[in-house]
Design a protein around this motif. Structure first.
Motif, PDB file in Angstrom:
ATOM      1  N   GLY A   1       9.490   9.258 -18.316  1.00  0.00           N
ATOM      2  CA  GLY A   1       8.701   9.182 -17.096  1.00  0.00           C
ATOM      3  C   GLY A   1       7.394   8.450 -17.280  1.00  0.00           C
ATOM      4  O   GLY A   1       6.960   7.686 -16.404  1.00  0.00           O
ATOM      5  N   VAL A   2       6.728   8.677 -18.408  1.00  0.00           N
ATOM      6  CA  VAL A   2       5.457   7.993 -18.664  1.00  0.00           C
ATOM      7  C   VAL A   2       5.695   6.493 -18.790  1.00  0.00           C
ATOM      8  O   VAL A   2       4.929   5.679 -18.265  1.00  0.00           O
ATOM      9  N   GLU A   3       6.774   6.121 -19.483  1.00  0.00           N
ATOM     10  CA  GLU A   3       7.130   4.711 -19.596  1.00  0.00           C
ATOM     11  C   GLU A   3       7.383   4.115 -18.219  1.00  0.00           C
ATOM     12  O   GLU A   3       6.902   3.014 -17.901  1.00  0.00           O
ATOM     13  N   ALA A   4       8.128   4.816 -17.370  1.00  0.00           N
ATOM     14  CA  ALA A   4       8.463   4.314 -16.037  1.00  0.00           C
ATOM     15  C   ALA A   4       7.217   4.052 -15.213  1.00  0.00           C
ATOM     16  O   ALA A   4       7.128   3.055 -14.488  1.00  0.00           O
ATOM     17  N   VAL A   5       6.235   4.929 -15.314  1.00  0.00           N
ATOM     18  CA  VAL A   5       4.992   4.742 -14.566  1.00  0.00           C
ATOM     19  C   VAL A   5       4.293   3.461 -14.997  1.00  0.00           C
ATOM     20  O   VAL A   5       3.957   2.597 -14.171  1.00  0.00           O
ATOM     21  N   PHE A   6       4.083   3.300 -16.278  1.00  0.00           N
ATOM     22  CA  PHE A   6       3.274   2.165 -16.736  1.00  0.00           C
ATOM     23  C   PHE A   6       4.016   0.840 -16.661  1.00  0.00           C
ATOM     24  O   PHE A   6       3.384  -0.220 -16.642  1.00  0.00           O
ATOM     25  N   GLU A   7       5.331   0.867 -16.563  1.00  0.00           N
ATOM     26  CA  GLU A   7       6.074  -0.368 -16.332  1.00  0.00           C
ATOM     27  C   GLU A   7       5.757  -0.959 -14.964  1.00  0.00           C
ATOM     28  O   GLU A   7       6.001  -2.146 -14.728  1.00  0.00           O
TER      29      GLU A   7
END
Length: 233
Positions: free
Chosen positions: A59-65
């Motif tokens: 989820g954290v990766e998805a946000v910053f992408e």
């Protein structure tokens, strides 16, 4: 391919099902106040690194992408040794690692403080100790791994500011610790939310984070993800 919120995710959000992964923010807007202490935008384009941990790295990766100025994002592990930087070992909760994301960003487009504002506003609940949503264990702790004195200064000042502002109903427990190393996770973890949008875990816990990013930060939200390949660096 852009991240598309599936109908089921929209229904879950409307029903409040994903509340477990949403920070208990006191501000009505949902977006936290900008950091008073921050690095100014650089005059020339370059690349800098931020490493953050806030629960499951998907989820954290998805946000910053989806953040403008972010060039690449990887899921991985920080806090432990190279010998234990595998998903099976980290999942035991006794390696010292936290599921983390490595963010390569252009400091001429987005500041470190802006990244932290997004992190605390939509990517993690910094008041939860060693857990996020349904995930429990030290590997899901909230942490900022700084790699420069300036990052340490900005992070500690922002946490102090949020505490003074009473931005959250409970105290912030996010660690601010030096980055020793970042170890990329296995290839199947990279871009997981984009590649598995119908996964129920993604629908319930992670899709709402991207929705909130768009809602609270329209100026820096981009529809098209900055996707990384399985080539890990």
């Amino acid at each position: 391919m852009s991240f598309t919120l599936k109908p089921l995710a929209a229904l879950l959000i409307a029903a409040g099902v994903a509340a477990c992964s949403t920070p208990a923010i006191s501000h009505e807007s949902g977006a936290l106040l900008a950091p008073q202490t921050d690095t100014p935008l650089a005059k020339t384009h370059s690349e800098e690194v931020a490493v953050l941990s806030g629960g499951c790295f998907w989820g954290v990766e998805a946000v910053f992408e989806h953040v403008k100025g972010v060039k690449r994002v990887w899921s991985g592990y920080s806090g432990g040794s190279a010998a234990t930087a595998t998903y099976d070992q980290v999942s035991d909760g006794d390696t010292g690692h936290a599921e983390s994301v490595k963010i390569i960003y252009d400091p001429a487009q987005v500041s470190y403080g802006q990244l932290l504002r997004v992190f605390f506003s939509v990517a993690t609940d910094p008041t939860l100790l060693n857990r996020q949503g349904p995930d429990v264990g030290t590997q899901y702790r909230s942490a900022i791994f700084f790699n420069t004195p300036e990052q340490e200064r900005v992070a500690k000042a922002y946490i102090a500011q949020l505490g003074t502002d009473k931005a959250f109903d409970d105290p912030i427990v996010t660690q601010v610790v030096p980055l020793k190393a970042f170890y990329p996770a296995e290839a199947y973890h990279q871009d997981y939310a984009r590649l598995h949008p119908d996964d129920r875990y993604i629908v319930v816990n992670d899709a709402p984070k991207v929705v909130n990013l768009q809602r609270y930060f329209p100026d820096i939200y981009r529809t098209q993800e900055q996707v990384v390949s399985v080539q890990l660096h």
